[in-house]
Structure formats: structure tokens, C-alpha cells
Design a protein around this motif. Sequence first.
Motif, PDB file in Angstrom:
ATOM      1  N   ALA A  17       0.903  -1.234  -0.008  1.00 40.43           N
ATOM      2  CA  ALA A  17      -0.006   0.136   0.017  1.00 40.43           C
ATOM      3  C   ALA A  17       0.808   1.274   0.001  1.00 40.43           C
ATOM      4  N   MET A  18       1.980   1.425   0.813  1.00 39.94           N
ATOM      5  CA  MET A  18       2.818   2.387   1.008  1.00 39.94           C
ATOM      6  C   MET A  18       3.497   2.593  -0.648  1.00 39.94           C
ATOM      7  N   ALA A  19       3.853   1.692  -1.085  1.00 40.77           N
ATOM      8  CA  ALA A  19       4.543   1.761  -2.415  1.00 40.77           C
ATOM      9  C   ALA A  19       3.635   2.435  -3.632  1.00 40.77           C
ATOM     10  N   ALA A  20       2.303   2.086  -3.478  1.00 40.62           N
ATOM     11  CA  ALA A  20       1.468   2.789  -4.461  1.00 40.62           C
ATOM     12  C   ALA A  20       0.895   4.402  -3.760  1.00 40.62           C
ATOM     13  N   MET A  21       1.578   4.901  -2.596  1.00 36.80           N
ATOM     14  CA  MET A  21       1.253   6.267  -2.387  1.00 36.80           C
ATOM     15  C   MET A  21       2.105   7.246  -3.077  1.00 36.80           C
ATOM     16  N   ASP A  22       1.832   8.399  -3.069  1.00 38.57           N
ATOM     17  CA  ASP A  22       2.668   9.526  -3.641  1.00 38.57           C
ATOM     18  C   ASP A  22       3.922   9.908  -2.772  1.00 38.57           C
ATOM     19  N   ALA A  23       5.209  10.261  -3.292  1.00 37.10           N
ATOM     20  CA  ALA A  23       5.997  10.849  -2.421  1.00 37.10           C
ATOM     21  C   ALA A  23       5.540  11.939  -1.723  1.00 37.10           C
ATOM     22  N   ASP A  24       6.194  11.900  -0.749  1.00 38.73           N
ATOM     23  CA  ASP A  24       5.905  13.228   0.224  1.00 38.73           C
ATOM     24  C   ASP A  24       4.564  13.675   0.121  1.00 38.73           C
ATOM     25  N   SER A  25       3.821  12.872   0.563  1.00 40.41           N
ATOM     26  CA  SER A  25       2.125  12.981   0.796  1.00 40.41           C
ATOM     27  C   SER A  25       1.437  12.951   2.163  1.00 40.41           C
ATOM     28  N   VAL A  26       2.546  12.672   3.067  1.00 42.10           N
ATOM     29  CA  VAL A  26       2.191  12.465   4.426  1.00 42.10           C
ATOM     30  C   VAL A  26       2.793  13.388   5.462  1.00 42.10           C
ATOM     31  N   ASP A  27       2.239  14.199   6.160  1.00 40.34           N
ATOM     32  CA  ASP A  27       3.011  15.105   7.019  1.00 40.34           C
ATOM     33  C   ASP A  27       3.731  14.370   8.199  1.00 40.34           C
ATOM     34  N   LEU A  28       3.072  13.514   8.740  1.00 39.45           N
ATOM     35  CA  LEU A  28       3.733  12.627  10.074  1.00 39.45           C
ATOM     36  C   LEU A  28       3.294  11.191   9.914  1.00 39.45           C
ATOM     37  N   THR A  29       4.275  10.418   9.826  1.00 40.57           N
ATOM     38  CA  THR A  29       4.032   8.816  10.237  1.00 40.57           C
ATOM     39  C   THR A  29       4.362   8.624  11.664  1.00 40.57           C
ATOM     40  N   LEU A  30       3.185   8.002  12.511  1.00 37.67           N
ATOM     41  CA  LEU A  30       3.507   7.891  13.767  1.00 37.67           C
ATOM     42  C   LEU A  30       2.733   6.419  13.843  1.00 37.67           C
ATOM     43  N   THR A  31       3.644   5.458  14.292  1.00 41.57           N
ATOM     44  CA  THR A  31       3.158   3.962  14.119  1.00 41.57           C
ATOM     45  C   THR A  31       3.845   3.155  14.924  1.00 41.57           C
ATOM     46  N   ASP A  32       3.247   2.129  15.642  1.00 40.65           N
ATOM     47  CA  ASP A  32       3.613   1.207  16.510  1.00 40.65           C
ATOM     48  C   ASP A  32       3.623  -0.002  15.764  1.00 40.65           C
ATOM     49  N   PRO A  33       4.938  -0.607  15.054  1.00 37.48           N
ATOM     50  CA  PRO A  33       4.887  -1.648  14.497  1.00 37.48           C
ATOM     51  C   PRO A  33       5.174  -2.861  15.234  1.00 37.48           C
ATOM     52  N   ARG A 189      -2.016  21.702  12.985  1.00 35.35           N
ATOM     53  CA  ARG A 189      -3.341  21.405  12.613  1.00 35.35           C
ATOM     54  C   ARG A 189      -3.992  21.149  11.362  1.00 35.35           C
ATOM     55  N   GLY A 190      -4.591  20.305  10.994  1.00 37.57           N
ATOM     56  CA  GLY A 190      -4.883  19.694   9.561  1.00 37.57           C
ATOM     57  C   GLY A 190      -4.051  19.035   8.789  1.00 37.57           C
ATOM     58  N   SER A 191      -2.768  18.489   9.712  1.00 37.65           N
ATOM     59  CA  SER A 191      -1.901  17.847   8.928  1.00 37.65           C
ATOM     60  C   SER A 191      -2.531  16.451   8.591  1.00 37.65           C
ATOM     61  N   LEU A 192      -1.933  15.641   7.840  1.00 34.29           N
ATOM     62  CA  LEU A 192      -2.312  14.313   7.585  1.00 34.29           C
ATOM     63  C   LEU A 192      -1.396  13.197   8.309  1.00 34.29           C
ATOM     64  N   VAL A 193      -1.941  12.600   9.243  1.00 39.35           N
ATOM     65  CA  VAL A 193      -1.002  11.762   9.928  1.00 39.35           C
ATOM     66  C   VAL A 193      -1.390  10.196   9.258  1.00 39.35           C
ATOM     67  N   PHE A 194      -0.332   9.468   9.341  1.00 44.91           N
ATOM     68  CA  PHE A 194      -0.574   8.373   8.729  1.00 44.91           C
ATOM     69  C   PHE A 194       0.238   7.111   9.650  1.00 44.91           C
ATOM     70  N   ASP A 195      -0.497   5.979   9.891  1.00 45.59           N
ATOM     71  CA  ASP A 195       0.007   4.860  10.557  1.00 45.59           C
ATOM     72  C   ASP A 195      -0.191   3.634   9.593  1.00 45.59           C
ATOM     73  N   PRO A 196       1.061   2.984   9.211  1.00 45.61           N
ATOM     74  CA  PRO A 196       0.998   1.886   8.316  1.00 45.61           C
ATOM     75  C   PRO A 196       0.751   0.475   9.171  1.00 45.61           C
ATOM     76  N   PHE A 197       0.836   0.572  10.671  1.00 44.01           N
ATOM     77  CA  PHE A 197       0.436  -0.459  11.267  1.00 44.01           C
ATOM     78  C   PHE A 197      -0.560  -0.251  12.573  1.00 44.01           C
ATOM     79  N   ALA A 198      -1.975   0.132  11.702  1.00 42.97           N
ATOM     80  CA  ALA A 198      -2.725   0.843  12.490  1.00 42.97           C
ATOM     81  C   ALA A 198      -3.385   0.095  13.932  1.00 42.97           C
ATOM     82  N   GLY A 199      -3.360  -1.286  13.756  1.00 41.59           N
ATOM     83  CA  GLY A 199      -3.946  -2.039  14.958  1.00 41.59           C
ATOM     84  C   GLY A 199      -5.111  -1.534  15.023  1.00 41.59           C
ATOM     85  N   SER A 200      -5.703  -1.083  16.586  1.00 46.65           N
ATOM     86  CA  SER A 200      -7.007  -1.079  16.859  1.00 46.65           C
ATOM     87  C   SER A 200      -7.342   0.615  16.684  1.00 46.65           C
TER      88      SER A 200
END
Length: 252
Positions: A17-33, A189-200
Motif C-alpha cells: 500500500a505504501m509503494a502505491a502512495m505518492d512521494a511526500d504525501s504524508v505530514d507525520l508517520t506515527l506508528t507502533d509496528p 493542525r490539519g496535517s495528515l497523520v499516517f499509520d501503516p500498522f494501525a492496529g485498533s
Amino acid sequence: MELARSWSIEQTDCIKAMAAMDADSVDLTLTDPPYEEVMHAAKSVPAARRLRVDSGPELKPLDFGAIGPIRLETAREIVRITRGWALVFCTPEGIAAWRDAFELAGAKYKRACFWIKPDSAPQMNGQGPAFAVEPFVAVWCGSGYSRWNGGGRRNWWKCPTNGPWRDGRHPTEKPSALMADLCLHFSNRGSLVFDPFAGSGSTGVGALKSRRCFVGHEIDPQWVAVAHERLAATDASLHASPMLDFGSVAHG
């Protein structure tokens, strides 16, 4: 005050899924892998072997694999799609491995940070000290100098595990209050936060309550359903009380 209703949770393999996403499209990646191999080995005990000596319920076994085999690919894709910070939770043994992976991917490793758990469980078998902190690496994926909203604050956040925000269904759930505080410090505020291992969905709940948008990926349909339920409920409560502020409960 108008609130954006921008969130999604998708059942998918995060690497594809990440490979299909555009470059520099996320403001913050915050994840618990997933954990490092050493932690999986410690938690993967036979069902007949009891770890607790107080007759309390045993911890649920982990139902996902260790991070090692996909760490380099994960780091590379996170750096490619993120134009700001990447915050990745790990075990103490994983700090150096994540640092090396992110630096190989071209990001700027800043430092290890720590979540302090004032209500963490004791070491039930009494054979050594219990974990009272959990690290996460802070990596700058953007161009130029790193920027954040924390000023000169220190690199630790104190937040209870068991607060009113706890859902309790996922075996490695992070406090949504902690995730909200990290969103406040490492994005705007308004940024896009992304979690590739979103869990619950705790990252997403924290993102919405800090007035950020959210996209989550999770491979297990069980947790996708739980995350969708939690995100929908959070979205509805925020629109019912648009002046509600989540506030900052994690202190450092």
C-alpha cells in the motif's frame, strides 16, 4: 468551528500500500509496528507455561510476526512518502536497528524518545525489573532543518496506559492520549497523520482529537473493524461537541 471529516482505515499489506502512495504525501508517520525478534521470543511461550504468579489472567499471545524481515522496506517507504517526521515505537533493542534502516533510506535520525508508563505492570514472575518505559525513534524525513512544536522540551512523555481512553481489545494498544500529544508536538493542525500498522486505531483516535486528518493501514480484518468503530465514534463525538479540546496529558 468547522471540523474536517477526513479519516480512513484500510485492510491492506502496508508495504504494497505504501509503494502505491505518492512521494511526500504524508505530514507525520506515527506508528507502533511489530516487536523485535527478541520480544517475540519472550512473549511466545507455551500456553501451559504461566508467567504470572498472582493468579491473574495471562497476557494474550501475539498474533503477528516480528518486524525484522520487513524493517528495511518499511523504513524506505516511510521516508519516501513522509515530508515531515516519522515516529516509530520499538523495544530498546530495536533503536539502533531502526536508526540504521532510516539512515540507509536517506532520513535524518534525530534521537530516541521515551514513553514513561506510571502504571506499568510489575514483573509478575519476580525474576527481574519490569518495563516502565517504551522507546520510539524520531526521524526527520523532510528537507532542510527539522521543525516541531515542542521548543526545547525533553525527549520523554509520561502518560498512563490505563486511562479513560483505553479500549482494551488489542494486546499492544497505545494510549490515544499519548498519540494525540505526539501529533500536537510533531505536526500542525490539519496535517495528515499516517499509520501503516494501525492496529485498533489509537493513532487515528489521537490524530482526530488533535484536529489532524488520518489514514491507517492494517492487515488484520479483526483490528480494521475495531479501528473503524473507534474512529467513527471519535469523529461523531467531535462533531457533536466541536469546541471540545482533547488537551495534553503526556508530560515531559
